[in-house]
Write a protein that holds these residues in place. Structure first.
Motif, PDB file in Angstrom:
ATOM      1  N   ARG A  81       4.498  11.206  -1.409  1.00 49.86           N
ATOM      2  CA  ARG A  81       4.250   9.932  -0.714  1.00 49.86           C
ATOM      3  C   ARG A  81       4.428  10.168   0.790  1.00 49.86           C
ATOM      4  O   ARG A  81       5.436  10.707   1.237  1.00 49.86           O
ATOM      5  CB  ARG A  81       5.232   8.860  -1.194  1.00 49.86           C
ATOM      6  CG  ARG A  81       4.919   7.535  -0.553  1.00 49.86           C
ATOM      7  CD  ARG A  81       5.740   6.433  -1.128  1.00 49.86           C
ATOM      8  NE  ARG A  81       5.461   5.228  -0.349  1.00 49.86           N
ATOM      9  CZ  ARG A  81       5.826   4.035  -0.677  1.00 49.86           C
ATOM     10  NH1 ARG A  81       6.504   3.853  -1.788  1.00 49.86           N
ATOM     11  NH2 ARG A  81       5.539   3.006   0.073  1.00 49.86           N
ATOM     12  N   ILE A  82       3.415   9.756   1.562  1.00 48.95           N
ATOM     13  CA  ILE A  82       3.479   9.962   3.007  1.00 48.95           C
ATOM     14  C   ILE A  82       3.436   8.649   3.776  1.00 48.95           C
ATOM     15  O   ILE A  82       3.503   8.633   4.988  1.00 48.95           O
ATOM     16  CB  ILE A  82       2.336  10.890   3.493  1.00 48.95           C
ATOM     17  CG1 ILE A  82       0.974  10.324   3.121  1.00 48.95           C
ATOM     18  CG2 ILE A  82       2.526  12.294   2.975  1.00 48.95           C
ATOM     19  CD1 ILE A  82      -0.194  11.129   3.662  1.00 48.95           C
ATOM     20  N   LEU A 129       0.840  -1.184   0.000  1.00 51.90           N
ATOM     21  CA  LEU A 129       0.000   0.000   0.000  1.00 51.90           C
ATOM     22  C   LEU A 129       0.879   1.238   0.000  1.00 51.90           C
ATOM     23  O   LEU A 129       1.831   1.336   0.765  1.00 51.90           O
ATOM     24  CB  LEU A 129      -0.906   0.017   1.240  1.00 51.90           C
ATOM     25  CG  LEU A 129      -1.808   1.234   1.374  1.00 51.90           C
ATOM     26  CD1 LEU A 129      -2.909   1.201   0.315  1.00 51.90           C
ATOM     27  CD2 LEU A 129      -2.418   1.286   2.759  1.00 51.90           C
ATOM     28  N   SER A 130       0.552   2.185  -0.857  1.00 55.34           N
ATOM     29  CA  SER A 130       1.257   3.458  -0.907  1.00 55.34           C
ATOM     30  C   SER A 130       0.241   4.558  -0.649  1.00 55.34           C
ATOM     31  O   SER A 130      -0.811   4.591  -1.279  1.00 55.34           O
ATOM     32  CB  SER A 130       1.896   3.643  -2.286  1.00 55.34           C
ATOM     33  OG  SER A 130       2.467   4.917  -2.393  1.00 55.34           O
ATOM     34  N   VAL A 131       0.546   5.444   0.289  1.00 57.01           N
ATOM     35  CA  VAL A 131      -0.349   6.548   0.623  1.00 57.01           C
ATOM     36  C   VAL A 131       0.325   7.844   0.189  1.00 57.01           C
ATOM     37  O   VAL A 131       1.479   8.087   0.526  1.00 57.01           O
ATOM     38  CB  VAL A 131      -0.659   6.585   2.139  1.00 57.01           C
ATOM     39  CG1 VAL A 131      -1.589   7.741   2.466  1.00 57.01           C
ATOM     40  CG2 VAL A 131      -1.243   5.261   2.587  1.00 57.01           C
ATOM     41  N   SER A 132      -0.416   8.657  -0.551  1.00 57.78           N
ATOM     42  CA  SER A 132       0.126   9.917  -1.045  1.00 57.78           C
ATOM     43  C   SER A 132      -0.794  11.067  -0.695  1.00 57.78           C
ATOM     44  O   SER A 132      -2.001  10.901  -0.582  1.00 57.78           O
ATOM     45  CB  SER A 132       0.288   9.884  -2.572  1.00 57.78           C
ATOM     46  OG  SER A 132       1.183   8.880  -2.962  1.00 57.78           O
ATOM     47  N   SER A 133      -0.194  12.238  -0.573  1.00 55.62           N
ATOM     48  CA  SER A 133      -0.934  13.476  -0.411  1.00 55.62           C
ATOM     49  C   SER A 133      -0.853  14.207  -1.742  1.00 55.62           C
ATOM     50  O   SER A 133       0.232  14.335  -2.310  1.00 55.62           O
ATOM     51  CB  SER A 133      -0.296  14.310   0.702  1.00 55.62           C
ATOM     52  OG  SER A 133      -0.883  15.572   0.757  1.00 55.62           O
ATOM     53  N   VAL A 134      -1.993  14.663  -2.234  1.00 52.84           N
ATOM     54  CA  VAL A 134      -2.022  15.344  -3.519  1.00 52.84           C
ATOM     55  C   VAL A 134      -2.575  16.748  -3.315  1.00 52.84           C
ATOM     56  O   VAL A 134      -3.671  16.921  -2.788  1.00 52.84           O
ATOM     57  CB  VAL A 134      -2.875  14.578  -4.539  1.00 52.84           C
ATOM     58  CG1 VAL A 134      -2.936  15.326  -5.865  1.00 52.84           C
ATOM     59  CG2 VAL A 134      -2.380  13.165  -4.728  1.00 52.84           C
ATOM     60  N   VAL A 135      -1.791  17.738  -3.723  1.00 58.40           N
ATOM     61  CA  VAL A 135      -2.219  19.129  -3.686  1.00 58.40           C
ATOM     62  C   VAL A 135      -1.973  19.684  -5.081  1.00 58.40           C
ATOM     63  O   VAL A 135      -0.819  19.808  -5.502  1.00 58.40           O
ATOM     64  CB  VAL A 135      -1.437  19.946  -2.633  1.00 58.40           C
ATOM     65  CG1 VAL A 135      -1.893  21.400  -2.659  1.00 58.40           C
ATOM     66  CG2 VAL A 135      -1.610  19.345  -1.250  1.00 58.40           C
TER      67      VAL A 135
END
Length: 101
Positions: free
Chosen positions: A99-100, A87-93
């Motif tokens: 990647r967080i 699982l890869s968690v990312s923050s998108v702005v």
């Protein structure tokens, strides 16, 4: 379509919130479909996968449908790991993705 027709479409109001919500639902469904296909490819039922990660089969079904509201990150990590994935968690702005986890 004629130029006039395209111009008319461009003038129609667009509810960006609804468009983004629809996009998120579609992406969730696509990802959920991949999870289901991966599980089935490994010869696992939802019940077997659920037992291996200590959750109920209904939760596995929800995840495969892309319904992730309220699902803990740890469960998603375990679900992915049981399928041989990470699982890869990312923050998108805007256009920036970080990647967080």
């Amino acid at each position: 379509m004629t130029k006039r027709g395209k111009d008319h479409l461009a003038e129609l109001p667009v509810d960006r919130g609804r468009v983004e919500a629809h996009k998120r639902r579609m992406l969730a469904e696509i990802r959920g479909q991949w999870l289901r296909e991966r599980r089935e490819g490994l010869g696992l039922t939802q019940a077997q996968l659920a037992k291996s990660i200590s959750v109920g089969a209904r939760l596995v079904s929800r995840i495969e449908r892309g319904d992730l509201d309220g699902v803990r990150i740890g469960i998603l990590r375990a679900h992915a790991a049981a399928l041989g994935a990470e699982l890869s968690v990312s923050s998108v702005v805007g256009d920036a993705r970080t990647r967080i986890g």
